[in-house]
Design a protein around this motif. Structure first.
Motif, PDB file in Angstrom:
ATOM      1  N   VAL A 287       0.836  -1.199   0.000  1.00  0.00           N
ATOM      2  CA  VAL A 287       0.000   0.000   0.000  1.00  0.00           C
ATOM      3  C   VAL A 287       0.874   1.254   0.000  1.00  0.00           C
ATOM      4  CG1 VAL A 287      -1.779   1.288   1.246  1.00  0.00           C
ATOM      5  CG2 VAL A 287      -1.859  -1.208   1.194  1.00  0.00           C
ATOM      6  N   THR A 288       1.925   1.248   0.798  1.00  0.00           N
ATOM      7  CA  THR A 288       2.776   2.428   0.937  1.00  0.00           C
ATOM      8  C   THR A 288       3.429   2.802  -0.382  1.00  0.00           C
ATOM      9  OG1 THR A 288       3.218   1.866   3.252  1.00  0.00           O
ATOM     10  CG2 THR A 288       4.712   3.432   2.195  1.00  0.00           C
ATOM     11  N   ILE A 289       4.010   1.825  -1.074  1.00  0.00           N
ATOM     12  CA  ILE A 289       4.718   2.115  -2.318  1.00  0.00           C
ATOM     13  C   ILE A 289       3.745   2.337  -3.473  1.00  0.00           C
ATOM     14  CG2 ILE A 289       6.334   1.198  -4.029  1.00  0.00           C
ATOM     15  CD1 ILE A 289       7.765  -0.244  -1.764  1.00  0.00           C
ATOM     16  N   SER A 290       2.731   1.501  -3.576  1.00  0.00           N
ATOM     17  CA  SER A 290       1.849   1.572  -4.731  1.00  0.00           C
ATOM     18  C   SER A 290       0.859   2.728  -4.652  1.00  0.00           C
ATOM     19  CB  SER A 290       1.074   0.252  -4.887  1.00  0.00           C
ATOM     20  OG  SER A 290       1.947  -0.835  -5.065  1.00  0.00           O
ATOM     21  N   ARG A 291       0.349   3.021  -3.447  1.00  0.00           N
ATOM     22  CA  ARG A 291      -0.763   3.954  -3.341  1.00  0.00           C
ATOM     23  C   ARG A 291      -0.452   5.250  -2.615  1.00  0.00           C
ATOM     24  NH1 ARG A 291      -6.213   0.827  -1.657  1.00  0.00           N
ATOM     25  NH2 ARG A 291      -6.857   3.010  -1.642  1.00  0.00           N
ATOM     26  N   LEU A 292       0.488   5.236  -1.682  1.00  0.00           N
ATOM     27  CA  LEU A 292       0.620   6.381  -0.796  1.00  0.00           C
ATOM     28  C   LEU A 292       1.717   7.362  -1.167  1.00  0.00           C
ATOM     29  CD1 LEU A 292       0.130   4.794   2.756  1.00  0.00           C
ATOM     30  CD2 LEU A 292      -1.576   5.716   1.184  1.00  0.00           C
ATOM     31  N   CYS A 293       2.756   6.914  -1.827  1.00  0.00           N
ATOM     32  CA  CYS A 293       3.940   7.767  -1.939  1.00  0.00           C
ATOM     33  C   CYS A 293       4.145   8.328  -3.343  1.00  0.00           C
ATOM     34  CB  CYS A 293       5.191   7.012  -1.495  1.00  0.00           C
ATOM     35  SG  CYS A 293       5.786   5.786  -2.673  1.00  0.00           S
ATOM     36  N   ASP A 294       4.924   9.424  -3.377  1.00  0.00           N
ATOM     37  CA  ASP A 294       5.388  10.017  -4.632  1.00  0.00           C
ATOM     38  C   ASP A 294       6.774   9.502  -4.999  1.00  0.00           C
ATOM     39  OD1 ASP A 294       3.253  12.258  -4.940  1.00  0.00           O
ATOM     40  OD2 ASP A 294       4.001  12.538  -2.913  1.00  0.00           O
ATOM     41  N   LEU A 295       7.550   9.137  -3.987  1.00  0.00           N
ATOM     42  CA  LEU A 295       8.927   8.670  -4.154  1.00  0.00           C
ATOM     43  C   LEU A 295       9.142   7.520  -3.190  1.00  0.00           C
ATOM     44  CD1 LEU A 295      11.973   9.039  -5.071  1.00  0.00           C
ATOM     45  CD2 LEU A 295      12.183  10.626  -3.131  1.00  0.00           C
ATOM     46  N   ALA A 296       9.774   6.454  -3.662  1.00  0.00           N
ATOM     47  CA  ALA A 296      10.089   5.314  -2.799  1.00  0.00           C
ATOM     48  C   ALA A 296      11.595   5.078  -2.823  1.00  0.00           C
ATOM     49  CB  ALA A 296       9.347   4.061  -3.249  1.00  0.00           C
ATOM     50  N   LEU A 297      12.236   5.240  -1.681  1.00  0.00           N
ATOM     51  CA  LEU A 297      13.657   4.959  -1.540  1.00  0.00           C
ATOM     52  C   LEU A 297      13.815   3.514  -1.085  1.00  0.00           C
ATOM     53  CD1 LEU A 297      14.743   8.259   0.277  1.00  0.00           C
ATOM     54  CD2 LEU A 297      14.916   7.713  -2.168  1.00  0.00           C
ATOM     55  N   LEU A 298      14.430   2.694  -1.933  1.00  0.00           N
ATOM     56  CA  LEU A 298      14.549   1.255  -1.692  1.00  0.00           C
ATOM     57  C   LEU A 298      15.941   0.950  -1.145  1.00  0.00           C
ATOM     58  CD1 LEU A 298      12.916  -0.099  -4.987  1.00  0.00           C
ATOM     59  CD2 LEU A 298      11.798   0.702  -2.902  1.00  0.00           C
ATOM     60  N   PHE A 299      16.014   0.517   0.099  1.00  0.00           N
ATOM     61  CA  PHE A 299      17.289   0.266   0.764  1.00  0.00           C
ATOM     62  C   PHE A 299      17.756  -1.161   0.496  1.00  0.00           C
ATOM     63  CE2 PHE A 299      16.025   4.081   2.666  1.00  0.00           C
ATOM     64  CZ  PHE A 299      17.033   4.606   3.452  1.00  0.00           C
ATOM     65  N   GLY A 300      19.069  -1.322   0.410  1.00  0.00           N
ATOM     66  CA  GLY A 300      19.600  -2.666   0.222  1.00  0.00           C
ATOM     67  C   GLY A 300      21.106  -2.690   0.353  1.00  0.00           C
ATOM     68  N   THR A 301      21.632  -3.878   0.516  1.00  0.00           N
ATOM     69  CA  THR A 301      23.067  -4.110   0.487  1.00  0.00           C
ATOM     70  C   THR A 301      23.367  -5.032  -0.685  1.00  0.00           C
ATOM     71  OG1 THR A 301      22.769  -5.928   2.072  1.00  0.00           O
ATOM     72  CG2 THR A 301      23.405  -3.781   2.966  1.00  0.00           C
ATOM     73  N   ASP A 302      24.607  -5.037  -1.120  1.00  0.00           N
ATOM     74  CA  ASP A 302      24.974  -5.771  -2.329  1.00  0.00           C
ATOM     75  C   ASP A 302      25.218  -7.237  -2.014  1.00  0.00           C
ATOM     76  OD1 ASP A 302      25.580  -6.153  -5.014  1.00  0.00           O
ATOM     77  OD2 ASP A 302      27.724  -5.767  -4.700  1.00  0.00           O
ATOM     78  N   ASN A 303      24.113  -7.999  -1.921  1.00  0.00           N
ATOM     79  CA  ASN A 303      24.247  -9.445  -1.713  1.00  0.00           C
ATOM     80  C   ASN A 303      23.094 -10.155  -2.422  1.00  0.00           C
ATOM     81  OD1 ASN A 303      21.924  -9.421   0.051  1.00  0.00           O
ATOM     82  ND2 ASN A 303      23.268  -8.688   1.686  1.00  0.00           N
ATOM     83  N   ALA A 304      23.204 -11.460  -2.505  1.00  0.00           N
ATOM     84  CA  ALA A 304      22.233 -12.249  -3.265  1.00  0.00           C
ATOM     85  C   ALA A 304      20.824 -12.133  -2.704  1.00  0.00           C
ATOM     86  CB  ALA A 304      22.668 -13.723  -3.296  1.00  0.00           C
ATOM     87  N   GLN A 305      20.686 -12.052  -1.383  1.00  0.00           N
ATOM     88  CA  GLN A 305      19.350 -11.949  -0.789  1.00  0.00           C
ATOM     89  C   GLN A 305      18.641 -10.680  -1.242  1.00  0.00           C
ATOM     90  OE1 GLN A 305      20.700 -12.351   3.351  1.00  0.00           O
ATOM     91  NE2 GLN A 305      19.398 -14.155   3.524  1.00  0.00           N
TER      92      GLN A 305
END
Length: 454
Positions: free
Chosen positions: A295-313
């Motif tokens: 809901v947050t990404i699809s419906r609520l926001c104008d910008l989504a900052l996607l956090f991650g580290t560089d690994n297979a998971q």
């Protein structure tokens, strides 16, 4: 026959039927079983499909096995509720063959909002609060700390900032942002539970924090997931959490979550001295593939900052998420509001920062390629489509291009709740030196955002 195979076979047969000149809707139920509905509402079927049920029904049942519905092939004219299905807004073109006459209607138990995209509506005066979601596929990537640092930075720039803690299973950003200020009696969890029984009026959901922004014009507010409670009464957080996701008539979870965020924005205007709504709302989303994140990404926001580290998971997780957007047909509506954040970036002789970020960028680009258009010339004109969205690997404005947050040992175990002025520490400033200006530019320069401080 397994779950993933059933979709491929059902759509292959749907396109075979559609090739005779009819529209076909492939409906998948909550167990993954398919029914093909052939649209004959306005005109009879062509001669090639006169024996539709006899010719294609048994074939579909054989091809799909357990994933064929009891009535796996139907004419729209024989359905009582055909219009509701065939005209549904959730029915999308087959993303693999968008020029065809086949659409897909996917029914799920959870995660359905990954396939429903909307944009926050403007206020009556035309202004818009800019909402930014901070999300990570996995927890433990520093998302909440980054939310707190960014909130203070934006307030220092003169913005009225509201932080909303949507990580209901692991609330934490509320006390982190509050900086010692007493939390309000109620939290987002209370708004969601009470609104299900039409009892949300009068809840105290937000509080202005004790943070004093530089420059004097900004304000920092917080809406915690968990409030402080009422005197003499148990808060019963777990009991509330066990009921929060229930859909009730006229008050499904997605709508209640959207109304909860708006209620917090309204409360800032009502309780603040200036009577102004927030310029910026930061939504600290729950990690994982979950309804809150959907809901947050699809419906609520104008910008989504996607956090991650560089690994297979990280890349397997985001790959599954991007594939869901692709198959739902919603990739074009979502992809341009995404931006990767490389969190906890190392900088050591064993793994230099630049080499790490290059590897991160390459893996992110591979994952995002599911959402990007194929950059191939038109076979007739040999020219590229100017509307194609296909960023190249080194494009610094592309969704896959990472915004770095550097790792520093001082961030591990930092008691940011009780240490005043922690955000001014040199190691904190060094870690976020690239993230803060870049994220601020993305938020304030967005053409759909409000005009900033007024």
């Amino acid at each position: 026959m397994r779950f993933a195979q059933a979709r491929v076979r059902a759509l292959d047969l749907a396109h075979e039927v559609a090739a005779a000149g009819v529209d076909v809707l492939a409906v998948r139920d909550v167990l993954g079983r398919f029914t093909l509905i052939v649209d004959d509402r306005t005109q009879p079927l062509p001669p090639a499909l006169e024996s539709l049920e006899d010719d294609y029904g048994p074939r579909l049942a054989r091809k799909l096995g357990r994933y064929a519905a009891d009535r796996s092939l139907m004419r729209a004219s024989g359905l009582f509720s055909a219009d509701g299905l065939l005209d549904s807004e959730r029915a999308v073109r087959d993303p693999e063959r968008p020029a065809g006459r086949v659409r897909i209607l996917d029914n799920t138990v959870v995660g359905e909002d990954w396939a429903q995209v909307s944009t926050p509506a403007p206020e009556a005066d035309g202004s818009r609060t800019h909402r930014t979601a901070l999300y990570g596929f996995k927890g433990g990537v520093g998302r909440s700390t980054a939310t707190a640092v960014l909130a203070r930075h934006l307030a220092d720039q003169g913005h009225i900032v509201l932080v909303v803690d949507l990580d209901l299973e692991s609330p934490g950003v509320g006390p982190l942002v509050a900086a010692g200020t007493e939390l309000p009696p109620h939290g987002i969890i209370d708004q969601l539970v009470e609104s299900a029984v039409d009892n949300a009026d009068g809840l105290e959901l937000v509080v202005r924090t004790g943070y004093e922004p530089r420059g004097g014009r900004g304000e920092l507010w917080v809406a915690p997931a968990r409030g402080r409670g009422m005197p003499g009464l148990p808060y019963a957080y777990v009991d509330k959490l066990n009921r929060v996701y229930a859909d009730v008539p006229g008050a499904d979870f997605a709508d209640r979550l959207e109304r909860a965020v708006r209620a917090c924005e309204d409360a800032v205007a009502r309780d603040g001295d200036s009577g102004r709504r927030p310029d910026v709302v930061l939504l600290d989303s729950r990690a994982g593939i979950h309804d809150i994140a959907a809901v947050t990404i699809s419906r609520l926001c104008d910008l989504a900052l996607l956090f991650g580290t560089d690994n297979a998971q990280t890349w397997e997780g985001y790959g599954d998420l991007f594939e869901a957007w692709l198959l739902s047909g919603q990739a074009p509506a979502i992809r341009e509001k995404l931006r990767m954040v490389a969190s906890m970036v190392p900088d050591s002789p064993l793994r230099p920062r630049d080499a790490y970020l290059q590897s991160f960028r390459e893996h992110a680009w591979e994952s995002f390629s599911l959402l990007y258009d194929d950059d191939v010339p038109d076979p007739e004109t040999n020219e590229l489509d100017l509307d194609t969205f296909s960023p190249f690997l080194e494009d610094e404005a592309a969704p896959h291009h990472p915004i770095p947050i550097l790792f520093d040992p001082g961030l591990v175990g930092l008691d940011a709740v009780s240490v005043p002025g922690w955000q001014d520490r040199a190691f904190v400033q060094a870690a976020y030196r690239d993230f803060l200006p870049t994220a601020t530019l993305l938020i304030t320069a967005d053409p759909q955002s409000s005009e900033g401080p007024r």
